[in-house]
Scaffold this active site. Structure first.
Site, PDB file in Angstrom:
ATOM      1  N   GLY A 285       6.211   3.902   4.531  1.00  0.00           N
ATOM      2  CA  GLY A 285       4.804   3.708   4.868  1.00  0.00           C
ATOM      3  C   GLY A 285       4.498   4.218   6.268  1.00  0.00           C
TER       4      GLY A 285
ATOM      5  N   THR B 245       7.331   3.658   8.979  1.00  0.00           N
ATOM      6  CA  THR B 245       8.542   4.459   8.745  1.00  0.00           C
ATOM      7  C   THR B 245       8.255   5.942   8.970  1.00  0.00           C
ATOM      8  OG1 THR B 245       9.185   2.827   7.089  1.00  0.00           O
ATOM      9  CG2 THR B 245      10.379   4.903   7.051  1.00  0.00           C
TER      10      THR B 245
ATOM     11  N   ILE C 165       1.853  -0.057  -1.277  1.00  0.00           N
ATOM     12  CA  ILE C 165       0.868  -0.601  -2.212  1.00  0.00           C
ATOM     13  C   ILE C 165      -0.499  -0.670  -1.541  1.00  0.00           C
ATOM     14  CG2 ILE C 165       2.596  -1.941  -3.493  1.00  0.00           C
ATOM     15  CD1 ILE C 165       1.313  -4.479  -2.122  1.00  0.00           C
ATOM     16  N   ASP C 166      -0.524  -0.661  -0.197  1.00  0.00           N
ATOM     17  CA  ASP C 166      -1.792  -0.826   0.531  1.00  0.00           C
ATOM     18  C   ASP C 166      -2.697   0.410   0.433  1.00  0.00           C
ATOM     19  OD1 ASP C 166      -0.559  -3.165   1.335  1.00  0.00           O
ATOM     20  OD2 ASP C 166       0.006  -2.399   3.305  1.00  0.00           O
TER      21      ASP C 166
ATOM     22  N   ARG D   2     -15.365 -23.456 -12.259  1.00  0.00           N
ATOM     23  CA  ARG D   2     -14.900 -23.479 -10.871  1.00  0.00           C
ATOM     24  C   ARG D   2     -15.099 -22.133 -10.179  1.00  0.00           C
ATOM     25  NH1 ARG D   2      -9.107 -26.303 -12.246  1.00  0.00           N
ATOM     26  NH2 ARG D   2      -9.712 -28.438 -11.790  1.00  0.00           N
TER      27      ARG D   2
ATOM     28  N   MET E 278      -2.907  -8.473  -1.180  1.00  0.00           N
ATOM     29  CA  MET E 278      -2.343  -7.811   0.013  1.00  0.00           C
ATOM     30  C   MET E 278      -3.210  -6.621   0.438  1.00  0.00           C
ATOM     31  SD  MET E 278       1.778  -7.835  -0.430  1.00  0.00           S
ATOM     32  CE  MET E 278       2.753  -9.221   0.122  1.00  0.00           C
ATOM     33  N   GLY E 279      -2.703  -5.842   1.381  1.00  0.00           N
ATOM     34  CA  GLY E 279      -3.429  -4.652   1.829  1.00  0.00           C
ATOM     35  C   GLY E 279      -3.423  -4.432   3.327  1.00  0.00           C
TER      36      GLY E 279
ATOM     37  N   GLN F  36       2.738  -8.569  -6.232  1.00  0.00           N
ATOM     38  CA  GLN F  36       2.069  -7.265  -6.289  1.00  0.00           C
ATOM     39  C   GLN F  36       3.033  -6.115  -6.018  1.00  0.00           C
ATOM     40  OE1 GLN F  36      -2.053  -7.850  -4.079  1.00  0.00           O
ATOM     41  NE2 GLN F  36      -0.585  -9.405  -3.503  1.00  0.00           N
ATOM     42  N   ARG F  37       4.150  -6.418  -5.373  1.00  0.00           N
ATOM     43  CA  ARG F  37       5.114  -5.354  -5.024  1.00  0.00           C
ATOM     44  C   ARG F  37       6.246  -5.246  -6.026  1.00  0.00           C
ATOM     45  NH1 ARG F  37       5.917  -6.173   1.336  1.00  0.00           N
ATOM     46  NH2 ARG F  37       8.089  -6.348   0.729  1.00  0.00           N
TER      47      ARG F  37
END
Ligand code: F6P
Length: 378
Positions: free
Chosen positions: A133, A136, A157-158, A193, A200-201, A304-305
């Site tokens: 990312g 890195t 993933i972001d 409700r 994430m992000g 999510q990952r």
């Protein structure tokens, strides 16, 4: 000029410098994992092997270039069957910048960056493929400036790396979050409700925006638009008036209220970046007070990952890996492969590192969501 093995021949008055062909490359994965890392590794290994290039897999990011026993030769046999697997067979770490502090090695305390350059030479590598990312890739760029011939592959993933429309991993994260929102819809409706979903992000709202639209959320809160909880609550109460007595709120971990602060799980320390999280629970409590409705919140977190990459991410990761080897063979170093639909292209690392691709205010998806009545709390 990047390190590459040079052979010189003296012919009477001329010195001919001839570059030795690429025989051996290293590959590493750095930063938080993302579905599709293994698909890139597989593509790099297979494409390199078919071009007569040996691949050395370096373990746990740049750590594989510190200790001699933290690497292994990868052949097509080693990568068979990993296309569909989440995680990374090489391991990864999102510990801080190796240029920023010295580390303990088997030979005592050393400057991490010097050691990496030295080991790169000792291992007889001709180039390095760095899959990572923003953090890195910035480190990879610094090593490129120190003489290591580098090609970068954007992962997160972001989806916040500039210069590429997509990073692999993003589609998988969005697909997972959308499925979670679908499931929350039925229980929210059954109990009338408000359900708040934190995704994430980091400092970008891409996952929230895409999964929010795909999941039919009523409110989407992103870091790019500081939100007003009162405006969000008003919109949710309006839904009660016309009979939809439940609501779904998708909130990005980096979203924050107008005049307020980011919610943190942990401050930055000792080379570790700050950890975001907790905004979902906060907005949930606030919306309960403002609407008088029962509210619940859920954090999707590392789910999510994990898991298998979507077909889109497998294809993108495979194209990235193939292109990275092509760039190595063409000696186009100091570059990052990028998706510029419909093509995979090369961009100079110089142009992409140190920046964050956030959701632009005129993003057509954002504008469309607003037109459909989704509130962003502004
Ligand atoms: O960058 C990917 C990401 O998953 C972010 O969305 C999140 O903030 C961060 O990594 C969490 O990282 P970790 O928990 O691995 O430190």
């Amino acid at each position: 000029m990047p390190l590459s093995r040079l052979a010189t021949h003296r012919h009477t008055a001329f010195v001919i410098v001839e570059r030795v062909s690429i025989a051996r490359i290293g590959v590493l994965t750095g930063g938080g994992d993302a579905p599709g890392l293994n698909a890139v590794i597989r593509a790099v290994v297979k494409a390199a092997y078919n071009s007569g290039i040996e691949v050395l897999g370096l373990e746990d990011s740049f750590d594989g270039l510190i200790e001699p026993d933290r690497s292994r030769i990868l052949t097509p046999r080693d990568v068979t069957g990993i296309l569909r697997l989440g995680g990374t067979i090489l391991g990864t770490t999102n510990r801080g910048n190796p240029f920023a502090y010295p580390v303990e090695t088997s030979e005592g305390t050393r400057d991490y960056s010097d050691r990496v350059v030295e080991m790169f030479r000792k291992m007889g590598l001709d180039a390095l493929v760095v899959i990572g990312g923003d953090g890195t890739l910035a480190i990879a760029h610094q090593f490129y400036k120190r003489g290591i011939p580098v090609v970068g592959v954007p992962k997160t993933i972001d989806n916040d790396i500039v210069g590429t429309t997509n990073c692999f991993g993003f589609d998988t994260a969005v697909a997972f979050a959308t499925d979670a929102i679908d499931r929350l819809h039925t229980t929210a409706e059954a109990h009338r409700r408000i359900l708040v979903v934190e995704v994430m992000g980091r400092y970008a709202g891409w996952i929230a925006l895409y999964s929010g639209v795909a999941g039919g959320a009523d409110a989407i809160l992103i870091p790019e638009i500081p939100f007003d909880p009162v405006i969000v609550a008003e919109r949710l109460r309006e839904r009660d008036k016309w009979g939809a007595r439940f609501s779904i709120v998708v909130v990005a971990e980096g979203a924050f209220p107008k005049g307020g602060k980011l919610a943190l799980l942990e401050e930055a320390h000792d080379g570790f970046v700050e950890r975001l999280g907790g905004v979902g629970a906060k907005i949930c409590e606030r919306l309960a007070k403002l609407t008088g409705k029962e509210t619940r919140s859920v954090v999707l977190g590392h789910l999510q990952r994990g898991g298998a990459p979507t077909s889109f991410d497998r294809v993108l990761a495979t194209r990235f890996g193939g292109k990275a080897v092509e760039l190595v063979k063409r000696r186009e170093f100091g570059t990052m492969v990028a998706f510029a639909p419909p093509d995979i292209i090369a961009r100079p690392l110089e142009e992409v590192v140190g920046k964050t691709k956030t959701v632009p205010p005129d993003s057509d998806l954002l504008v469309t969501a607003k037109a459909l009545g989704v509130t962003f709390g502004d």
